[in-house]
Design a protein around this motif. Sequence first.
Motif, PDB file in Angstrom:
ATOM      1  N   ILE A 143      66.344-125.766  47.675  1.00 38.09           N
ATOM      2  CA  ILE A 143      66.310-126.497  48.944  1.00 38.09           C
ATOM      3  C   ILE A 143      65.812-125.577  50.054  1.00 38.09           C
ATOM      4  O   ILE A 143      66.357-124.495  50.259  1.00 38.09           O
ATOM      5  N   GLU A 144      64.760-126.026  50.734  1.00 33.50           N
ATOM      6  CA  GLU A 144      64.159-125.245  51.812  1.00 33.50           C
ATOM      7  C   GLU A 144      64.440-125.827  53.189  1.00 33.50           C
ATOM      8  O   GLU A 144      64.213-125.164  54.187  1.00 33.50           O
ATOM      9  N   MET A 145      64.906-127.061  53.238  1.00 34.10           N
ATOM     10  CA  MET A 145      65.234-127.663  54.523  1.00 34.10           C
ATOM     11  C   MET A 145      66.338-128.685  54.339  1.00 34.10           C
ATOM     12  O   MET A 145      66.344-129.423  53.366  1.00 34.10           O
ATOM     13  N   VAL A 146      67.274-128.688  55.286  1.00 34.05           N
ATOM     14  CA  VAL A 146      68.287-129.730  55.390  1.00 34.05           C
ATOM     15  C   VAL A 146      68.253-130.159  56.848  1.00 34.05           C
ATOM     16  O   VAL A 146      68.464-129.343  57.749  1.00 34.05           O
ATOM     17  N   PHE A 147      67.930-131.430  57.075  1.00 33.99           N
ATOM     18  CA  PHE A 147      67.841-131.922  58.443  1.00 33.99           C
ATOM     19  C   PHE A 147      68.727-133.150  58.585  1.00 33.99           C
ATOM     20  O   PHE A 147      68.544-134.141  57.889  1.00 33.99           O
ATOM     21  N   ASN A 148      69.707-133.053  59.492  1.00 38.56           N
ATOM     22  CA  ASN A 148      70.687-134.102  59.696  1.00 38.56           C
ATOM     23  C   ASN A 148      70.533-134.641  61.110  1.00 38.56           C
ATOM     24  O   ASN A 148      70.791-133.934  62.079  1.00 38.56           O
ATOM     25  N   SER A 149      70.068-135.879  61.226  1.00 41.49           N
ATOM     26  CA  SER A 149      69.923-136.516  62.532  1.00 41.49           C
ATOM     27  C   SER A 149      69.882-138.022  62.334  1.00 41.49           C
ATOM     28  O   SER A 149      69.233-138.509  61.415  1.00 41.49           O
ATOM     29  N   MET A 150      70.569-138.754  63.187  1.00 41.62           N
ATOM     30  CA  MET A 150      70.535-140.211  63.082  1.00 41.62           C
ATOM     31  C   MET A 150      69.223-140.771  63.615  1.00 41.62           C
ATOM     32  O   MET A 150      68.929-141.935  63.439  1.00 41.62           O
ATOM     33  N   SER A 151      68.411-139.945  64.258  1.00 38.99           N
ATOM     34  CA  SER A 151      67.076-140.353  64.694  1.00 38.99           C
ATOM     35  C   SER A 151      66.168-140.341  63.462  1.00 38.99           C
ATOM     36  O   SER A 151      66.111-139.339  62.745  1.00 38.99           O
ATOM     37  N   GLY A 152      65.462-141.418  63.197  1.00 37.55           N
ATOM     38  CA  GLY A 152      64.708-141.554  61.958  1.00 37.55           C
ATOM     39  C   GLY A 152      63.393-140.819  61.859  1.00 37.55           C
ATOM     40  O   GLY A 152      63.153-140.069  60.927  1.00 37.55           O
ATOM     41  N   LYS A 153      62.503-141.012  62.835  1.00 37.71           N
ATOM     42  CA  LYS A 153      61.124-140.538  62.693  1.00 37.71           C
ATOM     43  C   LYS A 153      60.990-139.022  62.660  1.00 37.71           C
ATOM     44  O   LYS A 153      60.087-138.493  62.022  1.00 37.71           O
ATOM     45  N   ILE A 154      61.878-138.309  63.340  1.00 43.28           N
ATOM     46  CA  ILE A 154      61.758-136.857  63.410  1.00 43.28           C
ATOM     47  C   ILE A 154      61.912-136.208  62.021  1.00 43.28           C
ATOM     48  O   ILE A 154      61.401-135.129  61.774  1.00 43.28           O
ATOM     49  N   HIS A 155      62.571-136.894  61.094  1.00 44.19           N
ATOM     50  CA  HIS A 155      62.732-136.371  59.734  1.00 44.19           C
ATOM     51  C   HIS A 155      61.368-136.136  59.071  1.00 44.19           C
ATOM     52  O   HIS A 155      61.186-135.161  58.352  1.00 44.19           O
ATOM     53  N   ILE A 156      60.437-137.034  59.320  1.00 46.45           N
ATOM     54  CA  ILE A 156      59.113-136.941  58.701  1.00 46.45           C
ATOM     55  C   ILE A 156      58.390-135.715  59.249  1.00 46.45           C
ATOM     56  O   ILE A 156      57.823-134.928  58.483  1.00 46.45           O
ATOM     57  N   GLU A 157      58.441-135.532  60.565  1.00 46.05           N
ATOM     58  CA  GLU A 157      57.788-134.379  61.195  1.00 46.05           C
ATOM     59  C   GLU A 157      58.346-133.069  60.652  1.00 46.05           C
ATOM     60  O   GLU A 157      57.592-132.144  60.337  1.00 46.05           O
ATOM     61  N   LYS A 158      59.666-132.982  60.550  1.00 44.70           N
ATOM     62  CA  LYS A 158      60.314-131.751  60.067  1.00 44.70           C
ATOM     63  C   LYS A 158      59.926-131.471  58.614  1.00 44.70           C
ATOM     64  O   LYS A 158      59.624-130.332  58.252  1.00 44.70           O
ATOM     65  N   ALA A 159      59.939-132.504  57.778  1.00 45.43           N
ATOM     66  CA  ALA A 159      59.604-132.329  56.362  1.00 45.43           C
ATOM     67  C   ALA A 159      58.150-131.886  56.198  1.00 45.43           C
ATOM     68  O   ALA A 159      57.853-130.972  55.413  1.00 45.43           O
ATOM     69  N   LEU A 160      57.240-132.520  56.934  1.00 40.21           N
ATOM     70  CA  LEU A 160      55.826-132.150  56.842  1.00 40.21           C
ATOM     71  C   LEU A 160      55.603-130.709  57.305  1.00 40.21           C
ATOM     72  O   LEU A 160      54.809-129.977  56.716  1.00 40.21           O
ATOM     73  N   GLU A 161      56.315-130.304  58.337  1.00 38.99           N
ATOM     74  CA  GLU A 161      56.193-128.930  58.843  1.00 38.99           C
ATOM     75  C   GLU A 161      56.566-127.918  57.746  1.00 38.99           C
ATOM     76  O   GLU A 161      55.845-126.947  57.521  1.00 38.99           O
ATOM     77  N   ILE A 162      57.666-128.154  57.053  1.00 41.55           N
ATOM     78  CA  ILE A 162      58.097-127.259  55.967  1.00 41.55           C
ATOM     79  C   ILE A 162      57.066-127.251  54.843  1.00 41.55           C
ATOM     80  O   ILE A 162      56.695-126.197  54.326  1.00 41.55           O
ATOM     81  N   LEU A 163      56.590-128.434  54.450  1.00 36.57           N
ATOM     82  CA  LEU A 163      55.613-128.523  53.360  1.00 36.57           C
ATOM     83  C   LEU A 163      54.291-127.855  53.727  1.00 36.57           C
ATOM     84  O   LEU A 163      53.676-127.205  52.879  1.00 36.57           O
ATOM     85  N   ARG A 164      53.866-128.013  54.968  1.00 36.72           N
ATOM     86  CA  ARG A 164      52.636-127.335  55.404  1.00 36.72           C
ATOM     87  C   ARG A 164      52.803-125.815  55.330  1.00 36.72           C
ATOM     88  O   ARG A 164      51.894-125.099  54.920  1.00 36.72           O
ATOM     89  N   ASN A 165      53.982-125.328  55.738  1.00 35.33           N
ATOM     90  CA  ASN A 165      54.251-123.891  55.663  1.00 35.33           C
ATOM     91  C   ASN A 165      54.263-123.412  54.226  1.00 35.33           C
ATOM     92  O   ASN A 165      53.761-122.331  53.929  1.00 35.33           O
ATOM     93  N   GLN A 166      54.820-124.219  53.304  1.00 30.78           N
ATOM     94  CA  GLN A 166      54.790-123.880  51.870  1.00 30.78           C
ATOM     95  C   GLN A 166      53.355-123.764  51.403  1.00 30.78           C
ATOM     96  O   GLN A 166      52.998-122.845  50.690  1.00 30.78           O
ATOM     97  N   SER A 167      52.534-124.708  51.836  1.00 32.42           N
ATOM     98  CA  SER A 167      51.138-124.758  51.426  1.00 32.42           C
ATOM     99  C   SER A 167      50.374-123.526  51.916  1.00 32.42           C
ATOM    100  O   SER A 167      49.593-122.928  51.175  1.00 32.42           O
ATOM    101  N   HIS A 168      50.610-123.141  53.171  1.00 33.50           N
ATOM    102  CA  HIS A 168      49.924-121.961  53.727  1.00 33.50           C
ATOM    103  C   HIS A 168      50.412-120.679  53.063  1.00 33.50           C
ATOM    104  O   HIS A 168      49.623-119.771  52.833  1.00 33.50           O
ATOM    105  N   THR A 169      51.703-120.620  52.749  1.00 35.59           N
ATOM    106  CA  THR A 169      52.265-119.431  52.108  1.00 35.59           C
ATOM    107  C   THR A 169      51.719-119.272  50.695  1.00 35.59           C
ATOM    108  O   THR A 169      51.489-118.162  50.226  1.00 35.59           O
ATOM    109  N   ALA A 170      51.484-120.401  50.023  1.00 37.26           N
ATOM    110  CA  ALA A 170      51.001-120.371  48.629  1.00 37.26           C
ATOM    111  C   ALA A 170      49.547-119.897  48.539  1.00 37.26           C
ATOM    112  O   ALA A 170      49.095-119.466  47.496  1.00 37.26           O
ATOM    113  N   LYS A 171      48.794-120.004  49.636  1.00 38.08           N
ATOM    114  CA  LYS A 171      47.371-119.651  49.611  1.00 38.08           C
ATOM    115  C   LYS A 171      47.154-118.168  49.784  1.00 38.08           C
ATOM    116  O   LYS A 171      47.936-117.413  50.228  1.00 38.08           O
TER     117      LYS A 171
END
Length: 154
Positions: free
Chosen positions: A126-154
């Motif tokens: 697990i690389e991210m745990v995000f707890n918020s009752m606000s819905g849309k921000i979850h997508i932004e946070k998840a994409l940010e982590i995945l983009r960082n994974q992608s850049h680190t892998a290159k």
Amino acid sequence: MSLKIGDKLPKFTAINSNGNAFDSQSFIGKSLVIYFYPKDETRVCTEQACSFRDNYEEFKELGAEVIGISSDSNKSHQKFASKHQLPFILLSDNDKKLRKLFGVPNDLFGLIPGRVTYVVNKNGIIEMVFNSMSGKIHIEKALEILRNQSHTAK
């Protein structure tokens, strides 16, 4: 006890909205975005699901599969996915075993099941745990982590 960053994805099985068996271990080697949400067809949950849908191609391009989990029945999930054209996996947790396994809390007042998103890397960590009752921000946070994974892998 709640899962936290650095923990290993627990082994679990469930039935998806199509009636097929889902096994968490079959996704090792692929990134996962697992999000727990309170209920199908409520305003914030629908906005969140549609936002995951609208960004689904980017999740796929980043090598991740999206999995939504709530206590709704598979029949409810089928209707929800069909109505909103959701391309990702929905799992029913009507016995709340998955919610307990992950340690997903209820909201502040204890009345509504919590909304928590986990990003799991290809090694099942697990690389991210995000707890918020606000819905849309979850997508932004998840994409940010995945983009960082992608850049680190290159």
